[in-house]
Motif scaffolding. Structure first.
Motif, PDB file in Angstrom:
ATOM      1  N   SER A  67       0.853  -1.187   0.000  1.00  0.00           N
ATOM      2  CA  SER A  67       0.000   0.000   0.000  1.00  0.00           C
ATOM      3  C   SER A  67       0.886   1.234   0.000  1.00  0.00           C
ATOM      4  O   SER A  67       2.073   1.152   0.305  1.00  0.00           O
ATOM      5  CB  SER A  67      -0.915   0.009   1.224  1.00  0.00           C
ATOM      6  OG  SER A  67      -0.151   0.064   2.413  1.00  0.00           O
ATOM      7  N   CYS A  74      -2.312  -0.978  -3.147  1.00  0.00           N
ATOM      8  CA  CYS A  74      -1.598  -1.033  -4.414  1.00  0.00           C
ATOM      9  C   CYS A  74      -2.547  -1.570  -5.481  1.00  0.00           C
ATOM     10  O   CYS A  74      -3.214  -2.583  -5.285  1.00  0.00           O
ATOM     11  CB  CYS A  74      -0.383  -1.952  -4.285  1.00  0.00           C
ATOM     12  SG  CYS A  74       0.468  -2.277  -5.830  1.00  0.00           S
ATOM     13  N   GLY A  75      -2.593  -0.904  -6.618  1.00  0.00           N
ATOM     14  CA  GLY A  75      -3.464  -1.324  -7.709  1.00  0.00           C
ATOM     15  C   GLY A  75      -2.983  -2.564  -8.442  1.00  0.00           C
ATOM     16  O   GLY A  75      -3.740  -3.178  -9.182  1.00  0.00           O
ATOM     17  N   GLY A  76      -1.740  -2.974  -8.228  1.00  0.00           N
ATOM     18  CA  GLY A  76      -1.203  -4.141  -8.925  1.00  0.00           C
ATOM     19  C   GLY A  76      -1.198  -5.419  -8.117  1.00  0.00           C
ATOM     20  O   GLY A  76      -0.753  -6.461  -8.592  1.00  0.00           O
ATOM     21  N   LEU A  77      -1.702  -5.372  -6.892  1.00  0.00           N
ATOM     22  CA  LEU A  77      -1.691  -6.549  -6.015  1.00  0.00           C
ATOM     23  C   LEU A  77      -3.046  -7.241  -6.087  1.00  0.00           C
ATOM     24  O   LEU A  77      -3.981  -6.878  -5.383  1.00  0.00           O
ATOM     25  CB  LEU A  77      -1.373  -6.126  -4.576  1.00  0.00           C
ATOM     26  CG  LEU A  77      -1.229  -7.228  -3.535  1.00  0.00           C
ATOM     27  CD1 LEU A  77      -0.128  -8.207  -3.920  1.00  0.00           C
ATOM     28  CD2 LEU A  77      -0.923  -6.625  -2.179  1.00  0.00           C
ATOM     29  N   TYR A  78      -3.150  -8.214  -6.972  1.00  0.00           N
ATOM     30  CA  TYR A  78      -4.406  -8.957  -7.168  1.00  0.00           C
ATOM     31  C   TYR A  78      -4.169 -10.438  -6.945  1.00  0.00           C
ATOM     32  O   TYR A  78      -4.254 -11.241  -7.867  1.00  0.00           O
ATOM     33  CB  TYR A  78      -4.958  -8.745  -8.579  1.00  0.00           C
ATOM     34  CG  TYR A  78      -5.380  -7.339  -8.864  1.00  0.00           C
ATOM     35  CD1 TYR A  78      -6.511  -6.805  -8.257  1.00  0.00           C
ATOM     36  CD2 TYR A  78      -4.653  -6.530  -9.715  1.00  0.00           C
ATOM     37  CE1 TYR A  78      -6.904  -5.504  -8.502  1.00  0.00           C
ATOM     38  CE2 TYR A  78      -5.042  -5.232  -9.976  1.00  0.00           C
ATOM     39  CZ  TYR A  78      -6.164  -4.724  -9.374  1.00  0.00           C
ATOM     40  OH  TYR A  78      -6.549  -3.436  -9.618  1.00  0.00           O
ATOM     41  N   GLY A  79      -3.825 -10.829  -5.739  1.00  0.00           N
ATOM     42  CA  GLY A  79      -3.622 -12.241  -5.434  1.00  0.00           C
ATOM     43  C   GLY A  79      -2.250 -12.769  -5.800  1.00  0.00           C
ATOM     44  O   GLY A  79      -1.887 -13.863  -5.410  1.00  0.00           O
ATOM     45  N   SER A  80      -1.488 -12.019  -6.550  1.00  0.00           N
ATOM     46  CA  SER A  80      -0.111 -12.397  -6.863  1.00  0.00           C
ATOM     47  C   SER A  80       0.768 -11.181  -6.610  1.00  0.00           C
ATOM     48  O   SER A  80       0.283 -10.055  -6.579  1.00  0.00           O
ATOM     49  CB  SER A  80       0.003 -12.875  -8.310  1.00  0.00           C
ATOM     50  OG  SER A  80      -0.335 -11.838  -9.198  1.00  0.00           O
ATOM     51  N   CYS A  82       2.849  -7.926  -6.685  1.00  0.00           N
ATOM     52  CA  CYS A  82       2.938  -6.766  -7.576  1.00  0.00           C
ATOM     53  C   CYS A  82       4.412  -6.454  -7.841  1.00  0.00           C
ATOM     54  O   CYS A  82       5.308  -7.069  -7.258  1.00  0.00           O
ATOM     55  CB  CYS A  82       2.249  -5.572  -6.929  1.00  0.00           C
ATOM     56  SG  CYS A  82       3.002  -5.065  -5.366  1.00  0.00           S
ATOM     57  N   VAL A 123      -3.210 -12.291  -0.296  1.00  0.00           N
ATOM     58  CA  VAL A 123      -3.146 -10.887   0.100  1.00  0.00           C
ATOM     59  C   VAL A 123      -3.730 -10.723   1.497  1.00  0.00           C
ATOM     60  O   VAL A 123      -4.798 -11.235   1.797  1.00  0.00           O
ATOM     61  CB  VAL A 123      -3.914 -10.000  -0.906  1.00  0.00           C
ATOM     62  CG1 VAL A 123      -3.922  -8.549  -0.457  1.00  0.00           C
ATOM     63  CG2 VAL A 123      -3.309 -10.143  -2.296  1.00  0.00           C
ATOM     64  N   GLN A 125      -3.632  -7.425   4.419  1.00  0.00           N
ATOM     65  CA  GLN A 125      -3.139  -6.083   4.754  1.00  0.00           C
ATOM     66  C   GLN A 125      -2.277  -6.115   6.004  1.00  0.00           C
ATOM     67  O   GLN A 125      -2.681  -6.652   7.033  1.00  0.00           O
ATOM     68  CB  GLN A 125      -4.322  -5.130   4.948  1.00  0.00           C
ATOM     69  CG  GLN A 125      -3.928  -3.684   5.090  1.00  0.00           C
ATOM     70  CD  GLN A 125      -3.335  -3.100   3.810  1.00  0.00           C
ATOM     71  OE1 GLN A 125      -3.579  -3.582   2.718  1.00  0.00           O
ATOM     72  NE2 GLN A 125      -2.553  -2.065   3.949  1.00  0.00           N
TER      73      GLN A 125
END
Length: 164
Positions: A67, A74-80, A82, A123, A125
């Motif tokens: 973050s 973070c916009g690139g953290l989608y389960g894998s 970033c 993911v 936080q």
């Protein structure tokens, strides 16, 4: 008789620092640490010079967190992982070595694999504020003039004795 030069570091306000395994690029990942049960650090944004990310990988569970310093995800953290987490892991390997980082995270890394591809966490936080605050505190120490006099904020360090 003990060599006076060998123990001179015990009488100053600095501490011996373990040198990195290889040189790091501090502009991209200015702060990396193995602390609080995580590989964590501060990673510069690739698109905005004024933005940084606090990224972390939890030891054992391999939970991923990334973050901005003001807790925007973070916009690139989608389960894998970033790109910030990948940069953090790469710089940690340069700083500490793959064996030490893998041992700390409790992950098996195959000889032909990288650290990030060996992780299996999702993911979750993690707190960014303490990591970012510690980074800022480290930056403040860089602004202090060189001295052998005691630094008041570091008064809790032992004056004598062995370093662990």
């Amino acid at each position: 008789m003990v060599n006076a030069d060998a123990t001179a570091w015990e009488r100053c306000s600095t501490v011996r620092v373990v040198p990195p395994v290889r040189a790091r690029k501090l502009a991209k990942v200015p702060f990396v640490e193995l602390a609080e049960g995580r590989l964590q650090g501060v990673v510069s944004s690739g698109s905005d010079i004024a933005r940084v990310y606090v990224s972390s990988i939890a030891a054992g569970t391999h939970a991923l967190s990334c973050s901005t310093n003001n807790n925007r995800p973070c916009g690139g953290l989608y389960g894998s992982p970033c790109k910030h987490l990948r940069a953090l892991a790469d710089e940690a390997v340069l700083q500490y070595g793959i064996e030490r980082v893998a041992r700390y995270l409790r992950v098996e890394v195959a000889a032909d694999a990288d650290l990030v591809s060996s992780l299996d966490g999702g993911v979750e936080q993690a707190p960014a504020a303490p990591v970012f605050s510690r980074f800022l505190r480290h930056l403040a120490y860089l602004e202090l003039p060189d001295t052998t006099a005691p630094v008041p904020e570091m008064h809790w360090f032992p004056a004598t004795g062995a370093v662990a």
